[in-house]
Write an enzyme that holds these catalytic residues in place. Sequence first.
Site, mmCIF file in Angstrom:
data_model
loop_
_atom_site.group_PDB
_atom_site.id
_atom_site.type_symbol
_atom_site.label_atom_id
_atom_site.label_comp_id
_atom_site.label_asym_id
_atom_site.label_seq_id
_atom_site.Cartn_x
_atom_site.Cartn_y
_atom_site.Cartn_z
ATOM 1 N N HIS A 1 32.906 54.926 68.736
ATOM 2 C CA HIS A 1 32.864 53.884 70.471
ATOM 3 C C HIS A 1 32.413 53.967 71.483
ATOM 4 O O HIS A 1 33.190 55.762 71.424
ATOM 5 C CB HIS A 1 34.002 53.240 69.603
ATOM 6 C CG HIS A 1 34.690 51.386 70.412
ATOM 7 N ND1 HIS A 1 34.039 51.638 72.416
ATOM 8 C CD2 HIS A 1 34.302 50.263 70.135
ATOM 9 C CE1 HIS A 1 33.951 49.976 72.172
ATOM 10 N NE2 HIS A 1 34.212 49.489 71.034
ATOM 11 N N ASP B 1 35.428 47.031 63.308
ATOM 12 C CA ASP B 1 34.157 46.902 62.269
ATOM 13 C C ASP B 1 34.332 47.410 60.849
ATOM 14 O O ASP B 1 34.181 46.820 59.885
ATOM 15 C CB ASP B 1 32.829 46.404 62.751
ATOM 16 C CG ASP B 1 32.768 46.601 63.674
ATOM 17 O OD1 ASP B 1 32.984 44.879 63.953
ATOM 18 O OD2 ASP B 1 32.082 46.844 65.348
HETATM 19 N N1 CMC Z 1 28.524 58.231 62.527
HETATM 20 C C1 CMC Z 1 28.120 59.790 62.910
HETATM 21 N N2 CMC Z 1 28.044 60.143 64.246
HETATM 22 C C2 CMC Z 1 28.596 59.550 65.624
HETATM 23 C C3 CMC Z 1 28.789 57.884 65.336
HETATM 24 C C4 CMC Z 1 28.732 57.731 63.450
HETATM 25 N N3 CMC Z 1 29.241 56.770 63.481
HETATM 26 N N4 CMC Z 1 28.728 57.934 66.680
HETATM 27 C C5 CMC Z 1 28.754 58.917 67.326
HETATM 28 N N5 CMC Z 1 28.338 59.996 66.686
HETATM 29 C C6 CMC Z 1 27.815 61.041 67.191
HETATM 30 C C7 CMC Z 1 26.140 60.943 67.882
HETATM 31 O O1 CMC Z 1 25.621 61.563 66.615
HETATM 32 C C8 CMC Z 1 26.389 61.944 68.929
HETATM 33 O O2 CMC Z 1 26.319 63.500 68.563
HETATM 34 P P1 CMC Z 1 25.818 64.979 69.474
HETATM 35 O O3 CMC Z 1 26.577 64.527 71.270
HETATM 36 O O4 CMC Z 1 25.743 65.214 68.895
HETATM 37 O O5 CMC Z 1 24.301 63.706 69.905
HETATM 38 C C9 CMC Z 1 28.169 61.648 69.541
HETATM 39 O O6 CMC Z 1 28.853 61.026 68.241
HETATM 40 C C10 CMC Z 1 27.965 60.860 70.588
HETATM 41 O O7 CMC Z 1 27.528 59.694 70.232
HETATM 42 P P2 CMC Z 1 26.706 58.207 70.628
HETATM 43 O O8 CMC Z 1 25.663 58.052 70.241
HETATM 44 O O9 CMC Z 1 25.835 59.662 71.965
HETATM 45 O O10 CMC Z 1 27.920 57.180 71.530
HETATM 46 P P3 CMC Z 1 27.320 56.385 72.076
HETATM 47 O O11 CMC Z 1 28.497 55.506 72.607
HETATM 48 O O12 CMC Z 1 25.936 56.229 72.914
HETATM 49 O O13 CMC Z 1 27.433 55.272 70.694
HETATM 50 C C11 CMC Z 1 28.603 53.744 68.745
HETATM 51 C C12 CMC Z 1 28.935 54.429 70.324
HETATM 52 C C13 CMC Z 1 29.333 52.741 68.850
HETATM 53 C C14 CMC Z 1 27.076 53.210 69.007
HETATM 54 C C15 CMC Z 1 28.081 54.819 67.969
HETATM 55 O O14 CMC Z 1 29.540 55.502 67.577
HETATM 56 C C16 CMC Z 1 27.336 54.440 66.530
HETATM 57 O O15 CMC Z 1 26.316 54.001 66.261
HETATM 58 N N6 CMC Z 1 28.546 54.114 65.987
HETATM 59 C C17 CMC Z 1 27.884 53.487 64.183
HETATM 60 C C18 CMC Z 1 27.910 51.916 64.946
HETATM 61 C C19 CMC Z 1 29.554 51.146 65.268
HETATM 62 O O16 CMC Z 1 30.371 51.586 63.983
HETATM 63 N N7 CMC Z 1 29.807 49.900 66.205
HETATM 64 C C20 CMC Z 1 30.385 49.405 66.252
HETATM 65 C C21 CMC Z 1 31.547 49.441 67.645
HETATM 66 S S1 CMC Z 1 32.891 48.820 67.371
HETATM 67 C C22 CMC Z 1 32.546 46.839 68.069
HETATM 68 C C23 CMC Z 1 31.953 46.805 68.784
HETATM 69 O O17 CMC Z 1 33.204 46.749 70.484
HETATM 70 O O18 CMC Z 1 30.890 45.938 69.463
#
Ligand code: CMC
Length: 432
Positions: free
Chosen positions: A309, A367
């Site tokens: 998240h 989720d």
């Molecule tokens: N599985 C594997 N690696 C992950 C995941 C995951 N679910 N989420 C983040 N990472 C890694 C990502 O690859 C990155 O690694 P590095 O630093 O080595 O490049 C690091 O963790 C940080 O990720 P980010 O994409 O920079 O983080 P963000 O804050 O931009 O993204 C997120 C947050 C929710 C979009 C992401 O964690 C994700 O895609 N999760 C899966 C989708 C999901 O479950 N979304 C629901 C969110 S909760 C409902 C809501 O409130 O809308």
Amino acid sequence: MSDKNSENAKLTINNEDLRYSVDKGSIGPDVIDISKLYSDTGKFTYDPGFTSTASCKSTITYIDGEEGVLLYRGYPIEQLAEKGNYLETCYLLLNGELPNQSEYNEFDEIITNHTMVHEQLNRFFTGFRPDAHPMAIMCGVVGALSAFYHDSTDVNDPEQRKIACFRLIAKMPTLAAMAYKHSLGQPTIYPQNNLSYASNFLNMCFGVPTEDKDVNETLSKAMDKILILHADHEQNASTSTVRLAGSSGANPFACIASGIACLWGPAHGGANEACLRMLDEIGSVKNIPEFINKAKDKNDPFRLMGFGHRVYKNYDPRAKVMQKTCHELLDHLGLKNDPKLAIAMELEKIALEDDYFVEKKLYPNVDFYSGIVMKAMGFPMEMFTVLFSVGRTAGWVSQWDEMVEDKSQRIGRPRQLYVGNPGRDYQDIKQR
Ligand code: CMC
């Protein structure tokens, strides 16, 4: 709510010191007010994804991502989900206080009396293919409400704004159920005023005109919890979209339609659907290590859906409540040996112990469990994000109304760092 104190932030650009005031909130990080930065320096700040940017002042929802805290108007989400109900939560988000009994009764009656939609809206549904994604239908029909309810589109009139908020909270379940019925080819079930908000929604989704069937109380309670847990979440992508759309003076129905469009994405509300698809793809507990490795592989775009998240760097407090609801519901429905739940539990266990997920603070989010709960209730995956949108409507309208009321808000207009061609002359097509 927030007031300025004497603290300043110093910024040195080209040997010139500039000072910006630091504003304090009631809790949470302070903000540096850089609204004059461009006029002072001719420079913008650069913050893609707004990871360090507060876009507004708000009194509605507070999140402490490090501690895993979520408060609506100061009340912990766990208490509201345990002791309250969704309508009470809507009242709280909209008005800032929990209602007393007579306020609650009045609010309940108002919402109940707004649940029907204009009969002509039915014709919109027949225009959609039966296999249309219900979120595609929701984007269209919620926006179309602006064509029916002209008497609540004047954003400068507080009374009209209030009625628009009531209408949206009341009509979203009706439209969501109509979208579902359309996909099944079944007739629309009209709202029933003797049912609670959640039971009415379930009845409109699962009822048929040929049978009189009581709504299962456990399902209704679980539905109500899903709605409370999704009701608001600070300045998330869809809420920020609603605020940005509203900042131009657009009408509330159009603004909420824009929020629905944003929510649809798999990185936001679409994650519950994506999570269930992922559990299907994993297929069996023995395949989990392979998928964990895929999620950790930098060259593989696969991510564990329902994990991570932007704000929570701890267990999502909504996920804890949802996990409990999930177990209770599956027990009640005799589904506790559900293979998907077994995969989900094992996945959670392995991921919580894995160095990659621990170091990056990737915990299960709401989720992860909500998809399993909604599936157990009988909803197809395509409806999951629609249910999220029904719950989030309370937050969207409250945040939209707060934004309209806020005298400091202007039309939202971010700037950019331009890295394109610095300027060139047009060439005739033959010379290119
Ligand atoms: N599985 C594997 N690696 C992950 C995941 C995951 N679910 N989420 C983040 N990472 C890694 C990502 O690859 C990155 O690694 P590095 O630093 O080595 O490049 C690091 O963790 C940080 O990720 P980010 O994409 O920079 O983080 P963000 O804050 O931009 O993204 C997120 C947050 C929710 C979009 C992401 O964690 C994700 O895609 N999760 C899966 C989708 C999901 O479950 N979304 C629901 C969110 S909760 C409902 C809501 O409130 O809308």
